[in-house]
Design an enzyme around this catalytic site. Structure first.
Site, PDB file in Angstrom:
ATOM      1  N   GLU A  38      44.054  30.893  -4.720  1.00  0.00           N
ATOM      2  CA  GLU A  38      44.175  32.306  -5.062  1.00  0.00           C
ATOM      3  C   GLU A  38      45.209  32.889  -4.098  1.00  0.00           C
ATOM      4  O   GLU A  38      45.071  32.724  -2.884  1.00  0.00           O
ATOM      5  CB  GLU A  38      42.823  33.010  -4.898  1.00  0.00           C
ATOM      6  N   ARG A 262      33.679  20.850   1.773  1.00  0.00           N
ATOM      7  CA  ARG A 262      34.837  21.524   2.347  1.00  0.00           C
ATOM      8  C   ARG A 262      35.023  21.078   3.791  1.00  0.00           C
ATOM      9  O   ARG A 262      34.103  20.604   4.441  1.00  0.00           O
ATOM     10  CB  ARG A 262      34.709  23.036   2.234  1.00  0.00           C
ATOM     11  N   LYS A 272      40.094  32.462   4.355  1.00  0.00           N
ATOM     12  CA  LYS A 272      41.232  33.388   4.321  1.00  0.00           C
ATOM     13  C   LYS A 272      40.801  34.800   4.691  1.00  0.00           C
ATOM     14  O   LYS A 272      41.528  35.524   5.365  1.00  0.00           O
ATOM     15  CB  LYS A 272      41.841  33.393   2.919  1.00  0.00           C
TER      16      LYS A 272
HETATM   17  P1  ATP Z   1      38.861  30.873   1.344  1.00  0.00           P
HETATM   18  O1  ATP Z   1      37.381  31.009   1.409  1.00  0.00           O
HETATM   19  O2  ATP Z   1      39.480  30.461   2.617  1.00  0.00           O
HETATM   20  O3  ATP Z   1      39.546  32.030   0.699  1.00  0.00           O
HETATM   21  P2  ATP Z   1      38.953  29.654  -1.135  1.00  0.00           P
HETATM   22  O4  ATP Z   1      38.172  28.487  -1.558  1.00  0.00           O
HETATM   23  O5  ATP Z   1      38.558  30.977  -1.659  1.00  0.00           O
HETATM   24  O6  ATP Z   1      39.065  29.635   0.406  1.00  0.00           O
HETATM   25  P3  ATP Z   1      41.164  29.201  -2.788  1.00  0.00           P
HETATM   26  O7  ATP Z   1      42.517  29.776  -2.695  1.00  0.00           O
HETATM   27  O8  ATP Z   1      40.302  29.634  -3.887  1.00  0.00           O
HETATM   28  O9  ATP Z   1      40.475  29.495  -1.409  1.00  0.00           O
HETATM   29  O10 ATP Z   1      41.195  27.630  -2.672  1.00  0.00           O
HETATM   30  C1  ATP Z   1      42.084  26.766  -3.317  1.00  0.00           C
HETATM   31  C2  ATP Z   1      41.503  25.390  -3.283  1.00  0.00           C
HETATM   32  O11 ATP Z   1      41.313  24.954  -1.939  1.00  0.00           O
HETATM   33  C3  ATP Z   1      40.145  25.350  -3.944  1.00  0.00           C
HETATM   34  O12 ATP Z   1      40.082  24.235  -4.791  1.00  0.00           O
HETATM   35  C4  ATP Z   1      39.183  25.237  -2.796  1.00  0.00           C
HETATM   36  O13 ATP Z   1      38.029  24.558  -3.160  1.00  0.00           O
HETATM   37  C5  ATP Z   1      40.007  24.484  -1.758  1.00  0.00           C
HETATM   38  N1  ATP Z   1      39.539  24.783  -0.410  1.00  0.00           N
HETATM   39  C6  ATP Z   1      39.436  25.997   0.173  1.00  0.00           C
HETATM   40  N2  ATP Z   1      38.915  25.893   1.404  1.00  0.00           N
HETATM   41  C7  ATP Z   1      38.676  24.584   1.621  1.00  0.00           C
HETATM   42  C8  ATP Z   1      38.136  23.820   2.708  1.00  0.00           C
HETATM   43  N3  ATP Z   1      37.726  24.398   3.833  1.00  0.00           N
HETATM   44  N4  ATP Z   1      38.048  22.485   2.566  1.00  0.00           N
HETATM   45  C9  ATP Z   1      38.470  21.889   1.438  1.00  0.00           C
HETATM   46  N5  ATP Z   1      38.976  22.531   0.386  1.00  0.00           N
HETATM   47  C10 ATP Z   1      39.087  23.866   0.458  1.00  0.00           C
HETATM   48 MG    MG Z   2      38.604  31.907  -3.349  1.00  0.00          MG
END
Ligand code: ATP
Ligand code: MG
Length: 558
Positions: A38, A262, A272
């Site tokens: 995102e 994760r 983020k």
């Molecule tokens: P955040 O909570 O940091 O915003 P998010 O999962 O909302 O992380 P996205 O931009 O939606 O962030 O994530 C893009 C991809 O990265 C998704 O497939 C998510 O599952 C993966 N991802 C995010 N954080 C991690 C992590 N700590 N370990 C492994 N994969 C991750």
């Molecule tokens: Mg997200």
């Protein structure tokens, strides 16, 4: 990794699934993964794990990977983030098959929603958000049907179109899937799939005022792109039945969702939202502050893509959440930098001690040849100027040393790296008793590389030539947080910030660093790289990682 260890390494569970699917000819033997960020912030090391996994699987099995921006929330998203994400994925060493945006599917998703309404599987609900929340029930009690649940297909179609046409204010109506308010899976209790939001979107502008929710955008986008393996993190396990339900009801390409644990790292946060708080509240200098676990932060700090990929490979793919020691990441960084970093001498002390070599002729200089990198003999050597006056670290001298102190002390002999053996004869102090100079003598036959002195010394210290030393700024970083596991820490995560995570030191470097670029090992001190704030007038170096390897040592103890 050598070929040998590669062979014996067992497959992770996702590789097993992919191999199996390919063997069975599923999806026509095609493999297409996606990385779906995102664009609401900068990528962090957790994303690196997901990138290495998605692109890595495709590379290993001859598939492809899409970069899809999951941009269905107009409020938090921005083009700045899109650009940084693309730069970060490329920096890590991967190239996507297609650059796609969930927002490009808004028209298609709207049609999908109408299709559900036509099947009697979705309805417009005028309830307030609070009412919808209270209708949901709890995991142990069933929910209640909304009073709007039995609206006719015609009325729903008309209201939904009105929502799209901007007839209603934000929050006044939503579209919900009509599934089962008593389902043990809370996500099945008539989830909201569209909401009204009169907001400007970074790509579609003001074209839309209704936006699909995650569950009604993600799986459908996967399906539109014909993604074969949609890999996400464990918290999406309870969403999977809904993911499958929509695909089945809409009768569209059957993408499948798989979940892995994760990445969590000690002494840092990986979200983020939290990282954004650190930036916005000024706890760090920006998203690319070298203390941040963002990819732009670790890049600026001097971590290499090779080291990060190696780290992601070593931690493997788990099915259960765990906390990885940041020491392992630092180990990987050190491993790689050891191979590529040029060795230089920098006295990391704003108040070094001057050493006067009393038997070296005044006014004389000589050029000594020092190897650039013993790990890479082909990198050759460079000339370093030596003369009667040099600077050394204050900590490399002790007036009353304990046993086994092999550095400078009255009567002690030590080797100057790449130069001569010197002996300390006299300690000069100021009126307050502070040591200001050391008077030493050198052994002319002891020149490194052609030593015929027959002397054996235990210690070698680094030095810089006093007359030509280059003043530089060095930024030493420590952990951003003081606690190992922030998920267990009490109170606000920012209460645990390490107040000493940045120390600025004015140091003295050998003049070759005037032309610095890339990565260096400051002998005996660690790995450093030129910082982006640097200018020819004011050179600034970041400490990437120290030399001491606490992680490998701990492993031996275990
Ligand atoms: P955040 O909570 O940091 O915003 P998010 O999962 O909302 O992380 P996205 O931009 O939606 O962030 O994530 C893009 C991809 O990265 C998704 O497939 C998510 O599952 C993966 N991802 C995010 N954080 C991690 C992590 N700590 N370990 C492994 N994969 C991750
Ligand atoms: Mg997200």
């Amino acid at each position: 990794m050598t070929e040998e260890t590669k062979e014996v390494k067992s497959l992770n569970f996702l590789e097993e699934i992919v191999e199996n699917d390919l063997r069975e000819g599923k999806s026509g033997g095609r493999l297409l993964t996606r990385f779906p960020p995102e664009p609401n912030g900068y990528l962090h090391l957790g994303h690196a794990k997901s990138i290495c996994l998605n692109f890595g699987l495709a590379q290993k099995y001859g598939g492809q990977t899409n970069l899809r921006f999951d941009d269905t929330n107009p409020i938090t998203e921005d083009t700045e983030y899109v650009d940084s994400i693309k730069a970060d994925v490329r920096w890590l060493g991967f190239e996507w098959a297609a650059e796609l945006y969930a927002s490009d599917y808004f028209a298609q998703l709207y049609e999908f929603a109408k299709k559900l309404i036509q099947q009697g599987l979705a309805y417009v609900d005028d309830s307030t958000a609070e009412a919808i929340a209270s209708q949901k029930g709890t995991p142990t009690e069933p929910g209640q049907n909304s009073p709007f649940r039995s609206r006719s297909v015609e009325e729903n179609l008309e209201l939904f179109e009105g929502m799209k046409d901007g007839k209603y204010p934000d929050g006044s109506r939503v579209l919900r899937a009509k599934i089962d308010m008593a389902s043990p899976n809370m996500h099945f209790r008539d989830p909201v799939i569209y909401r009204i939001k009169h907001a400007h979107h970074h790509r579609t502008g003001d074209q839309w005022c209704i936006y699909p929710m995650y569950d009604f955008a993600h799986g459908q986008s996967d399906s539109i792109e014909q993604i074969t393996h949609s890999i996400c993190t464990l918290e999406f396990i309870p969403h999977r039945p809904l993911y499958d339900w929509f695909i089945q009801k809409l009768d569209i390409f059957p993408s499948h969702q798989y979940e892995f644990a994760r990445l969590n790292l000690t002494y840092t946060v990986m979200s983020k939202r939290k990282l954004k708080q650190l930036v916005e509240e000024g706890h760090v200098a920006g998203w690319d502050d070298p203390r941040m676990p963002t990819l732009s932060g670790v890049r600026r700090r001097g971590y290499t893509p090779e080291a990060i990929r190696d780290f992601c490979e070593r931690i493997g793919v788990a099915k259960r959440d765990n906390l990885i020691d940041v020491g392992l990441l630092e180990f990987c960084v050190r491993e790689h930098l050891n191979k590529m970093a040029t060795r230089v001498m920098v006295v990391l002390d704003p108040d070094p001690i001057k050493v006067v070599i009393t038997n070296y002729p005044e006014g004389q200089t000589e050029e000594l040849s020092i190897e650039n990198n013993p790990e890479q003999p082909e990198e050759g050597s460079r000339q370093v100027t030596f003369s009667r006056e040099i600077l050394v670290e204050r900590e490399d001298f002790m007036e009353n040393p304990p046993k086994k102190f092999f550095r400078l002390a009255p009567g002690n002999r030590v080797r100057l790296k790449g130069a001569y053996i010197i002996e300390c004869n006299e300690v000069i102090k100021d009126s307050e008793g502070k040591v200001t100079e050391l008077h030493c003598t050198y052994v002319p036959e002891s020149k490194s590389g052609s030593d015929t002195s027959g002397l054996k010394v235990q210690g070698t210290i680094h030095w810089v030539n006093a007359a030509t030393a280059l003043p530089v700024e060095v930024r030493l970083y420590d952990r951003l947080f003081q606690v190992e596991d922030l998920s267990e820490a009490e109170g606000d995560f920012k209460d645990h910030l390490n107040p000493n995570s940045l120390e600025i030191v004015h140091a003295f470097a050998e003049p070759s660093l005037k032309e610095a670029s890339g990565t260096y090992q400051f002998l005996r001190k660690g790995y450093f790289c030129l910082d982006a704030d640097s200018s020819p007038e004011r050179l600034i170096f970041n400490r990437t990682v120290g030399l001491k390897d606490s992680w490998a040592k701990d492993q031996k103890k275990k």
